[in-house]
Scaffold this motif. Sequence first.
Motif, mmCIF file in Angstrom:
data_model
loop_
_atom_site.group_PDB
_atom_site.id
_atom_site.type_symbol
_atom_site.label_atom_id
_atom_site.label_comp_id
_atom_site.label_asym_id
_atom_site.label_seq_id
_atom_site.Cartn_x
_atom_site.Cartn_y
_atom_site.Cartn_z
ATOM 1 N N PRO A 287 2.487 35.212 -32.430
ATOM 2 C CA PRO A 287 2.938 36.371 -31.633
ATOM 3 C C PRO A 287 2.309 36.435 -30.252
ATOM 4 C CG PRO A 287 2.504 37.029 -33.899
ATOM 5 C CD PRO A 287 2.031 35.609 -33.777
ATOM 6 N N SER A 288 1.061 36.026 -30.146
ATOM 7 C CA SER A 288 0.392 36.073 -28.842
ATOM 8 C C SER A 288 1.009 35.106 -27.845
ATOM 9 C CB SER A 288 -1.096 35.759 -29.020
ATOM 10 O OG SER A 288 -1.269 34.485 -29.617
ATOM 11 N N ALA A 289 1.664 34.049 -28.349
ATOM 12 C CA ALA A 289 2.283 33.056 -27.467
ATOM 13 C C ALA A 289 3.703 33.443 -27.072
ATOM 14 C CB ALA A 289 2.287 31.685 -28.135
ATOM 15 N N LEU A 290 4.292 34.394 -27.775
ATOM 16 C CA LEU A 290 5.681 34.750 -27.514
ATOM 17 C C LEU A 290 5.863 35.265 -26.097
ATOM 18 C CD1 LEU A 290 8.555 35.088 -28.628
ATOM 19 C CD2 LEU A 290 7.918 37.386 -29.361
ATOM 20 N N VAL A 291 4.924 36.109 -25.634
ATOM 21 C CA VAL A 291 5.027 36.686 -24.297
ATOM 22 C C VAL A 291 4.960 35.595 -23.231
ATOM 23 C CG1 VAL A 291 3.923 38.253 -22.660
ATOM 24 C CG2 VAL A 291 4.079 38.878 -25.059
ATOM 25 N N GLU A 292 4.217 34.522 -23.498
ATOM 26 C CA GLU A 292 4.092 33.443 -22.535
ATOM 27 C C GLU A 292 5.316 32.532 -22.534
ATOM 28 O OE1 GLU A 292 1.609 33.388 -20.524
ATOM 29 O OE2 GLU A 292 0.438 34.966 -21.501
ATOM 30 N N ARG A 293 6.061 32.475 -23.640
ATOM 31 C CA ARG A 293 7.159 31.523 -23.782
ATOM 32 C C ARG A 293 8.482 32.064 -23.266
ATOM 33 N NH1 ARG A 293 6.795 27.341 -27.577
ATOM 34 N NH2 ARG A 293 9.014 27.634 -27.990
ATOM 35 N N ARG A 294 8.685 33.364 -23.312
ATOM 36 C CA ARG A 294 9.996 33.922 -22.976
ATOM 37 C C ARG A 294 10.173 34.033 -21.468
ATOM 38 N NH1 ARG A 294 13.536 36.803 -27.086
ATOM 39 N NH2 ARG A 294 13.916 38.217 -25.334
ATOM 40 N N PRO A 295 11.206 33.394 -20.899
ATOM 41 C CA PRO A 295 11.405 33.499 -19.451
ATOM 42 C C PRO A 295 11.794 34.890 -18.983
ATOM 43 C CG PRO A 295 13.192 32.267 -20.496
ATOM 44 C CD PRO A 295 12.144 32.474 -21.543
ATOM 45 N N ASP A 296 12.502 35.669 -19.821
ATOM 46 C CA ASP A 296 12.856 37.017 -19.391
ATOM 47 C C ASP A 296 11.629 37.908 -19.304
ATOM 48 O OD1 ASP A 296 12.528 36.910 -22.145
ATOM 49 O OD2 ASP A 296 14.006 38.487 -22.546
ATOM 50 N N VAL A 297 10.648 37.687 -20.188
ATOM 51 C CA VAL A 297 9.388 38.434 -20.108
ATOM 52 C C VAL A 297 8.627 38.044 -18.848
ATOM 53 C CG1 VAL A 297 7.155 38.813 -21.215
ATOM 54 C CG2 VAL A 297 9.234 38.756 -22.605
ATOM 55 N N ALA A 298 8.610 36.740 -18.554
ATOM 56 C CA ALA A 298 7.933 36.274 -17.343
ATOM 57 C C ALA A 298 8.584 36.867 -16.097
ATOM 58 C CB ALA A 298 7.963 34.752 -17.284
ATOM 59 N N ALA A 299 9.909 36.935 -16.069
ATOM 60 C CA ALA A 299 10.607 37.506 -14.922
ATOM 61 C C ALA A 299 10.254 38.977 -14.746
ATOM 62 C CB ALA A 299 12.115 37.339 -15.088
ATOM 63 N N ALA A 300 10.220 39.721 -15.853
ATOM 64 C CA ALA A 300 9.883 41.147 -15.772
ATOM 65 C C ALA A 300 8.453 41.346 -15.285
ATOM 66 C CB ALA A 300 10.082 41.804 -17.136
ATOM 67 N N GLU A 301 7.528 40.489 -15.732
ATOM 68 C CA GLU A 301 6.135 40.621 -15.312
ATOM 69 C C GLU A 301 5.975 40.313 -13.833
ATOM 70 O OE1 GLU A 301 2.336 39.375 -14.044
ATOM 71 O OE2 GLU A 301 3.909 37.901 -14.493
ATOM 72 N N ARG A 302 6.697 39.316 -13.334
ATOM 73 C CA ARG A 302 6.619 38.963 -11.915
ATOM 74 C C ARG A 302 7.190 40.074 -11.033
ATOM 75 N NH1 ARG A 302 3.078 36.629 -9.800
ATOM 76 N NH2 ARG A 302 2.132 37.832 -11.461
ATOM 77 N N ARG A 303 8.164 40.791 -11.548
ATOM 78 C CA ARG A 303 8.717 41.906 -10.775
ATOM 79 C C ARG A 303 7.735 43.080 -10.732
ATOM 80 N NH1 ARG A 303 13.618 39.544 -12.902
ATOM 81 N NH2 ARG A 303 14.851 38.870 -11.113
ATOM 82 N N VAL A 304 6.906 43.196 -11.743
ATOM 83 C CA VAL A 304 5.825 44.183 -11.688
ATOM 84 C C VAL A 304 4.850 43.818 -10.574
ATOM 85 C CG1 VAL A 304 3.894 45.199 -12.929
ATOM 86 C CG2 VAL A 304 6.031 44.766 -14.122
ATOM 87 N N ALA A 305 4.502 42.520 -10.476
ATOM 88 C CA ALA A 305 3.594 42.077 -9.422
ATOM 89 C C ALA A 305 4.201 42.320 -8.045
ATOM 90 C CB ALA A 305 3.273 40.594 -9.608
ATOM 91 N N ALA A 306 5.505 42.080 -7.907
ATOM 92 C CA ALA A 306 6.162 42.328 -6.626
ATOM 93 C C ALA A 306 6.139 43.810 -6.276
ATOM 94 C CB ALA A 306 7.603 41.815 -6.676
ATOM 95 N N ALA A 307 6.371 44.666 -7.262
ATOM 96 C CA ALA A 307 6.342 46.106 -7.019
ATOM 97 C C ALA A 307 4.934 46.563 -6.635
ATOM 98 C CB ALA A 307 6.827 46.861 -8.254
ATOM 99 N N ASN A 308 3.918 45.934 -7.208
ATOM 100 C CA ASN A 308 2.538 46.270 -6.860
ATOM 101 C C ASN A 308 2.258 45.923 -5.395
ATOM 102 O OD1 ASN A 308 -0.309 46.956 -8.042
ATOM 103 N ND2 ASN A 308 -0.611 45.079 -6.867
ATOM 104 N N ALA A 309 2.744 44.760 -4.948
ATOM 105 C CA ALA A 309 2.553 44.371 -3.553
ATOM 106 C C ALA A 309 3.302 45.305 -2.603
ATOM 107 C CB ALA A 309 3.017 42.931 -3.349
ATOM 108 N N THR A 310 4.443 45.831 -3.047
ATOM 109 C CA THR A 310 5.214 46.752 -2.210
ATOM 110 C C THR A 310 4.415 48.010 -1.886
ATOM 111 O OG1 THR A 310 7.264 45.932 -3.196
ATOM 112 C CG2 THR A 310 7.384 48.030 -2.039
ATOM 113 N N ILE A 311 3.597 48.454 -2.816
ATOM 114 C CA ILE A 311 2.745 49.621 -2.560
ATOM 115 C C ILE A 311 1.834 49.351 -1.367
ATOM 116 C CG2 ILE A 311 0.929 51.090 -3.492
ATOM 117 C CD1 ILE A 311 2.103 50.640 -6.265
#
Length: 485
Positions: A287-311
Amino acid sequence: MTKIRAFTSATLILALAGCSFAPPYQRPGTATPVAFKEAPGWAAATPADAIAKGQWWLLFNDAVLNDLESKVSVNNQNVAAAAAAYEQARASVREARASLFPTVDLNAGATRAGSFGSGQTTIIGGNTISTGSGGSRRYSLTLGATWEPDLWGRIRNTVSQQKAQAQASQADLANATLSAQGELAADYLQLRGIEHQKAILDATVTAYAKALQITTNRYNQGVVARVDVLQAQTQLDSARANAADLERQRATFEHAIAVLVGENPSSFSLTAAAWSPTVPDVPGVLPSALVERRPDVAAAERRVAAANATIGIERSAFFPTIGLSGDVGTQASRLGSLFTAASSLWSLGATAAETLLDFGARSARVAEARAAYNQAVAVYRQTVLTAFQQTEDELAAARILTYVAEQRARAAASANQVEALTQNQYVAGQIAYSDVITAQTTALSARQTEAAATVDRQLAAVSLIQAIGGAWAPVPADAQLPPRR
């Protein structure tokens, strides 16, 4: 003293250049179970080398499927659109990064002026210049540069934002590829399953035709009533109709496969092949590896980082914008004198701009950026939850469908025996033909559901592979894309 002040000013500018008003970024936390509920013993495995490279469809051991899957990442148009979006995002990163450096311009000019009258003088720039019959000439060459020092981190946060967006786009590309590959595998397996059901119906049609002949002979001998012949004919016609409908279903899947591999359905065809009931064992993940393997999860996490930079970008608007400019140029009336010291000019300048009153517009944009960040965090956490839900669903499906397939096989074997026994009993005159029809219908349904159960297991394996992210692994945002046709 002047040198000390200059050194102090330069030190202050360099110190300010390190400022960033974006909050320190950390990936949002999510609850991760120790094991999957539907498969508590499902542990990480090491698949074959080819599978580890991402070619998960090789688990089905089908050469035609392998060939089709190789075309998806090259010819599929949805994947092509995602690849183009990724290329666009990478270009945006380069554009944002260029803003960190000065912009240099080169301007050159040549003018000739004269008088329409008979006079021999022309006034240019307040100066009276003798023109003669050929007029006057003026040549200029200017090299200029402008630069906006990134004192408040606005440009660097913009670069970080665009880079995170590019990484999200790269993950979107991986997700689109995985989705197309999974859809292709599912369509292909269903097509082969339909071919197998068609083979079952073809054999059934042959058996029903033989039964009709037997019944007709018995009717001609006066042993049975005509209703038996009509019932046998009904069974045969129904089986033929069902077989024809399977051809329609196969054509639909064939057309879908053509589109998935980027070909026109009108010129694409698949040769019928023997059905392969292979149901692979999907290599396990933790289960701990699932978050690292899914590309849709990775995309959502990267958009969080982009939103953080927007601040950080929006918060930097509270501070003044400073610009530096400089020009070096030369002007002369003759080309030979253009580069002499007497004709050279230079200038240096600095500008500063600050908004004094905007009635809360900047504060509103910061609040908007924070709300967008919270939204991105919620989307990320929902994506993670959905990933675990889909994995648990497919693990449950794989486990339960295995049992279902075993029971379907046993039911089909028993139904086939009943069909054979009732046919013999009817020929011996021990039972009515309605009993034969019942046995035939039950046996045909059992054989079809047995085949369908195996196809369901294959589809569940494909869905499980997609749920755990295939064999996707993240790559840098500036990585080169494979060539496309």
